[in-house]
Design a protein around this motif. Structure first.
Motif, mmCIF file in Angstrom:
data_model
loop_
_atom_site.group_PDB
_atom_site.id
_atom_site.type_symbol
_atom_site.label_atom_id
_atom_site.label_comp_id
_atom_site.label_asym_id
_atom_site.label_seq_id
_atom_site.Cartn_x
_atom_site.Cartn_y
_atom_site.Cartn_z
ATOM 1 N N SER A 99 0.755 -1.254 0.183
ATOM 2 C CA SER A 99 -0.293 -0.189 -0.530
ATOM 3 C C SER A 99 0.928 0.982 0.313
ATOM 4 N N VAL A 100 0.278 2.373 0.510
ATOM 5 C CA VAL A 100 0.732 3.512 -0.200
ATOM 6 C C VAL A 100 1.709 4.052 1.500
ATOM 7 N N ALA A 101 1.488 3.272 2.353
ATOM 8 C CA ALA A 101 1.899 3.688 3.336
ATOM 9 C C ALA A 101 3.347 2.962 3.456
ATOM 10 N N ILE A 102 4.044 2.498 2.200
ATOM 11 C CA ILE A 102 5.129 1.841 3.067
ATOM 12 C C ILE A 102 5.885 3.475 1.883
ATOM 13 N N ASP A 103 5.191 3.865 0.961
ATOM 14 C CA ASP A 103 5.914 5.057 0.848
ATOM 15 C C ASP A 103 5.554 6.469 1.691
ATOM 16 N N GLN A 104 5.053 6.209 2.067
ATOM 17 C CA GLN A 104 4.903 7.019 3.330
ATOM 18 C C GLN A 104 6.121 7.010 4.295
ATOM 19 N N HIS A 105 6.433 5.815 4.707
ATOM 20 C CA HIS A 105 7.088 5.902 5.819
ATOM 21 C C HIS A 105 8.611 5.963 5.523
ATOM 22 N N LEU A 106 8.586 5.695 3.839
ATOM 23 C CA LEU A 106 9.828 6.322 2.884
ATOM 24 C C LEU A 106 10.160 8.186 3.591
ATOM 25 N N GLN A 107 8.920 8.383 3.174
ATOM 26 C CA GLN A 107 8.644 9.447 2.716
ATOM 27 C C GLN A 107 9.564 11.105 4.278
ATOM 28 N N LEU A 159 19.381 5.358 8.125
ATOM 29 C CA LEU A 159 18.795 3.817 7.915
ATOM 30 C C LEU A 159 17.942 3.557 7.522
ATOM 31 N N ARG A 160 17.409 2.844 6.633
ATOM 32 C CA ARG A 160 16.167 1.812 6.963
ATOM 33 C C ARG A 160 15.552 0.600 6.217
ATOM 34 N N ALA A 161 15.192 -0.462 7.732
ATOM 35 C CA ALA A 161 15.275 -1.299 7.565
ATOM 36 C C ALA A 161 14.032 -2.069 7.069
ATOM 37 N N THR A 162 13.581 -2.833 6.569
ATOM 38 C CA THR A 162 12.041 -3.052 6.519
ATOM 39 C C THR A 162 12.147 -4.834 5.916
ATOM 40 N N ASN A 163 10.994 -5.145 6.524
ATOM 41 C CA ASN A 163 10.714 -6.655 5.660
ATOM 42 C C ASN A 163 10.078 -6.845 4.438
ATOM 43 N N THR A 164 9.436 -5.297 3.961
ATOM 44 C CA THR A 164 8.713 -5.929 3.127
ATOM 45 C C THR A 164 8.646 -3.815 1.957
ATOM 46 N N GLY A 165 9.233 -3.179 2.351
ATOM 47 C CA GLY A 165 9.627 -2.062 1.276
ATOM 48 C C GLY A 165 10.311 -1.282 2.086
ATOM 49 N N ALA A 166 10.986 -0.068 1.307
ATOM 50 C CA ALA A 166 11.397 0.975 1.991
ATOM 51 C C ALA A 166 12.284 0.792 3.042
ATOM 52 N N ARG A 199 12.548 13.281 8.751
ATOM 53 C CA ARG A 199 13.974 13.536 9.413
ATOM 54 C C ARG A 199 15.054 13.357 9.057
ATOM 55 N N ALA A 200 15.555 12.852 8.407
ATOM 56 C CA ALA A 200 16.883 13.065 8.358
ATOM 57 C C ALA A 200 17.084 14.682 7.304
ATOM 58 N N ILE A 201 16.031 15.327 6.815
ATOM 59 C CA ILE A 201 16.500 16.875 6.542
ATOM 60 C C ILE A 201 16.662 17.845 7.791
ATOM 61 N N GLU A 202 15.046 17.355 8.627
ATOM 62 C CA GLU A 202 15.497 18.472 9.575
ATOM 63 C C GLU A 202 16.624 17.834 10.998
ATOM 64 N N LEU A 203 16.944 16.749 10.775
ATOM 65 C CA LEU A 203 17.813 16.591 11.905
ATOM 66 C C LEU A 203 19.218 16.137 11.447
ATOM 67 N N ASP A 253 20.674 10.163 2.539
ATOM 68 C CA ASP A 253 21.518 11.089 3.146
ATOM 69 C C ASP A 253 21.123 12.212 3.925
ATOM 70 N N HIS A 254 21.540 13.063 4.713
ATOM 71 C CA HIS A 254 21.264 13.895 5.551
ATOM 72 C C HIS A 254 20.438 14.968 5.110
ATOM 73 N N ASN A 255 20.590 15.087 3.402
ATOM 74 C CA ASN A 255 19.392 16.159 1.929
ATOM 75 C C ASN A 255 18.149 15.448 2.622
ATOM 76 N N GLY A 256 18.198 14.115 2.473
ATOM 77 C CA GLY A 256 16.655 13.292 2.309
ATOM 78 C C GLY A 256 16.613 12.731 1.000
#
Length: 142
Positions: free
Chosen positions: A39-47, A61-68, A52-56, A73-76
């Motif tokens: 579903s679109v939730a996978i893309d939402q989690h990535l976004q 680094l994202r490790a998931t079992n189904t996607g994303a 957060r990468a940009i803000e901070l 990088d620090h610029n998002g």
């Protein structure tokens, strides 16, 4: 590291940035998001992780079992990513970062309190304007 949807809460991640010498140099998110399906939730989690990468100002680094599963990088910018619903291993070289962004500095100190105070002030202003408008409409002309 943060788990699953915890990266939704930027103020909680920013809390670890009160002192630049102990702030994390890389952000890590581990997620079991299989229950979202394809579903679109996978893309939402990535976004969300990109934000957060940009803000901070840190790579994520994202490790998931189904996607994303991705390196951001620090610029998002997503620099490496596995295909959705693909089992595999993602290899990348990541350089940690130091320093504190204005967002991290502000949020580590104040959290969301200024936003809530601002919302309260806005509600009070709107309520007082409506109250004045009602009183103004009830005046009689002579």
């Amino acid at each position: 590291p943060n788990i699953c949807f915890e990266d939704l809460f930027g103020e909680e991640l920013a809390a670890s940035f009160t002192d630049a010498s102990t702030a994390p140099s890389v952000l890590i998110n581990l997620s079991n998001i299989a229950w979202f399906g394809d579903s679109v939730a996978i893309d939402q989690h990535l976004q969300i992780s990109r934000l957060r990468a940009i803000e901070l100002g840190r790579p994520m680094l994202r490790a998931t079992n189904t996607g994303a599963t991705a390196v951001i990088d620090h610029n998002g910018v997503v620099t490496h990513q596995l295909e959705r619903l693909t089992r595999g291993r993602l290899e990348a070289t990541v350089q940690g970062r130091s320093g504190i962004t204005p967002y991290a500095q502000w949020t580590a100190r104040w959290g969301l309190m200024p936003m809530w105070v601002g919302c309260l002030v806005l509600v009070l202003v709107i309520a007082s304007l409506r109250s004045l408008g009602r009183r103004g409409g009830r005046t009689r002309r002579r």
